[in-house]
Design a protein around this motif. Sequence first.
Motif, mmCIF file in Angstrom:
data_model
loop_
_atom_site.group_PDB
_atom_site.id
_atom_site.type_symbol
_atom_site.label_atom_id
_atom_site.label_comp_id
_atom_site.label_asym_id
_atom_site.label_seq_id
_atom_site.Cartn_x
_atom_site.Cartn_y
_atom_site.Cartn_z
ATOM 1 N N LEU A 18 0.828 -1.204 0.000
ATOM 2 C CA LEU A 18 0.000 0.000 0.000
ATOM 3 C C LEU A 18 0.864 1.257 0.000
ATOM 4 C CD1 LEU A 18 -2.807 -1.118 2.479
ATOM 5 C CD2 LEU A 18 -3.024 -0.754 0.005
ATOM 6 N N ASP A 19 1.927 1.247 0.797
ATOM 7 C CA ASP A 19 2.846 2.391 0.810
ATOM 8 C C ASP A 19 3.451 2.621 -0.568
ATOM 9 O OD1 ASP A 19 2.376 2.776 3.522
ATOM 10 O OD2 ASP A 19 4.232 1.780 4.157
ATOM 11 N N LEU A 20 3.852 1.545 -1.227
ATOM 12 C CA LEU A 20 4.443 1.671 -2.565
ATOM 13 C C LEU A 20 3.421 2.171 -3.580
ATOM 14 C CD1 LEU A 20 6.688 -1.516 -2.669
ATOM 15 C CD2 LEU A 20 7.455 0.859 -2.601
ATOM 16 N N LEU A 21 2.187 1.716 -3.486
ATOM 17 C CA LEU A 21 1.136 2.196 -4.385
ATOM 18 C C LEU A 21 0.877 3.691 -4.174
ATOM 19 C CD1 LEU A 21 -1.316 -0.826 -4.219
ATOM 20 C CD2 LEU A 21 -0.062 -0.037 -6.232
ATOM 21 N N ARG A 22 0.891 4.116 -2.910
ATOM 22 C CA ARG A 22 0.713 5.545 -2.625
ATOM 23 C C ARG A 22 1.872 6.365 -3.201
ATOM 24 N NH1 ARG A 22 -0.880 3.305 2.527
ATOM 25 N NH2 ARG A 22 -3.141 3.390 2.654
ATOM 26 N N GLN A 23 3.108 5.867 -3.024
ATOM 27 C CA GLN A 23 4.268 6.565 -3.573
ATOM 28 C C GLN A 23 4.184 6.643 -5.094
ATOM 29 O OE1 GLN A 23 8.011 4.907 -2.206
ATOM 30 N NE2 GLN A 23 7.309 4.828 -0.098
ATOM 31 N N ALA A 24 3.785 5.558 -5.728
ATOM 32 C CA ALA A 24 3.664 5.539 -7.190
ATOM 33 C C ALA A 24 2.598 6.530 -7.653
ATOM 34 C CB ALA A 24 3.337 4.130 -7.677
ATOM 35 N N ALA A 25 1.478 6.601 -6.928
ATOM 36 C CA ALA A 25 0.419 7.547 -7.287
ATOM 37 C C ALA A 25 0.916 8.981 -7.130
ATOM 38 C CB ALA A 25 -0.822 7.305 -6.430
ATOM 39 N N TRP A 26 1.653 9.251 -6.066
ATOM 40 C CA TRP A 26 2.209 10.599 -5.851
ATOM 41 C C TRP A 26 3.159 10.966 -6.988
ATOM 42 C CZ3 TRP A 26 6.974 12.802 -5.321
ATOM 43 C CH2 TRP A 26 6.993 14.133 -4.878
ATOM 44 N N ILE A 27 4.028 10.047 -7.376
ATOM 45 C CA ILE A 27 4.972 10.297 -8.470
ATOM 46 C C ILE A 27 4.218 10.535 -9.781
ATOM 47 C CG2 ILE A 27 6.769 9.204 -9.896
ATOM 48 C CD1 ILE A 27 7.729 7.840 -7.243
ATOM 49 N N ALA A 28 3.201 9.716 -10.047
ATOM 50 C CA ALA A 28 2.404 9.897 -11.259
ATOM 51 C C ALA A 28 1.708 11.259 -11.258
ATOM 52 C CB ALA A 28 1.390 8.769 -11.396
ATOM 53 N N ASP A 29 1.134 11.657 -10.117
ATOM 54 C CA ASP A 29 0.496 12.959 -10.014
ATOM 55 C C ASP A 29 1.498 14.083 -10.273
ATOM 56 O OD1 ASP A 29 -1.943 11.836 -9.429
ATOM 57 O OD2 ASP A 29 -1.852 12.256 -7.267
ATOM 58 N N ALA A 30 2.675 13.975 -9.674
ATOM 59 C CA ALA A 30 3.710 15.004 -9.868
ATOM 60 C C ALA A 30 4.104 15.083 -11.346
ATOM 61 C CB ALA A 30 4.928 14.701 -8.999
ATOM 62 N N GLY A 31 4.220 13.945 -12.000
ATOM 63 C CA GLY A 31 4.558 13.929 -13.410
ATOM 64 C C GLY A 31 3.479 14.570 -14.276
ATOM 65 N N LEU A 32 2.218 14.285 -13.962
ATOM 66 C CA LEU A 32 1.108 14.892 -14.701
ATOM 67 C C LEU A 32 1.056 16.405 -14.493
ATOM 68 C CD1 LEU A 32 -1.712 12.241 -14.183
ATOM 69 C CD2 LEU A 32 -0.606 12.865 -16.339
ATOM 70 N N GLN A 33 1.282 16.831 -13.272
ATOM 71 C CA GLN A 33 1.269 18.258 -12.993
ATOM 72 C C GLN A 33 2.431 18.970 -13.683
ATOM 73 O OE1 GLN A 33 1.079 18.745 -8.733
ATOM 74 N NE2 GLN A 33 -1.009 17.926 -8.625
#
Length: 180
Positions: free
Chosen positions: A163-178
Motif C-alpha cells: 500500500l505504501d508503494l502504491l501511494r508513492q507511485a500515485a504521488w509520483i504519477a500525479d507530480a509527473g502529470l502536474q
Amino acid sequence: MAEAFAIPREEFEERRTRTQQALQAKDLDGLIAFSCYAEREGHVCYLANHHLSFPNVMSHMGLGYAALVLPAEGLGVLVSPFGYEADRVVGIDDARTGMDIVREVVAAVKDKGLDQGRIGIVGSDVVPAEYYNAVHRGLSKASFEGADDLLESQRLIKSKRELDLLRQAAWIADAGLQAG
C-alpha cells in the motif's frame, strides 16, 4: 534508491508459506506458476521477486516466459531463460536458465518429486497451449488442475508495504502529470 521501492525478503517468505498452506489445504503436491513478460509477470514476481527481462517473442522455446515450480513443502525452482538475479530472487533453491522452458519445467517437477503428484497450474491465462500441452506430455503420470484462484485471492489483499508503494507511485504519477 531502488531499495526504497523494494518489498522485503520476509514478505516473500510469508507469501510462499501462505501459498504452500493453501496447496496443502487443496491436497495439491505443488504448483507451477507461469508468468509472461512484461505486463503479466505477476505470479512469479509475487512469489519469488523475479522480473522477466526478455520480451515475449515468437519462439517455441519459451523466451519471454518464466515459471516457478513450488512444492507444497520446501523451496521452489525458478525457470527463466534470461534475467536471473541471484541476489534478488527469494524462496528458491535452484534456478534454471536454459533456453527451453518446457524441458526445464518438466525436469524441475521431476527433481522436486512431483512427477506423479497433483499439481496446480497458476497463470493459465498466459501460458501458451503449446507449452502447457508439452509439459503435460512430459509429466504424463501427474495430474493437473487450475489453481489461479490460489494466488489471485492472495494478491488482492495488499500488505502495508505494498500500500505504501502504491501511494508513492500515485504521488509520483500525479507530480509527473502536474509537471507535464
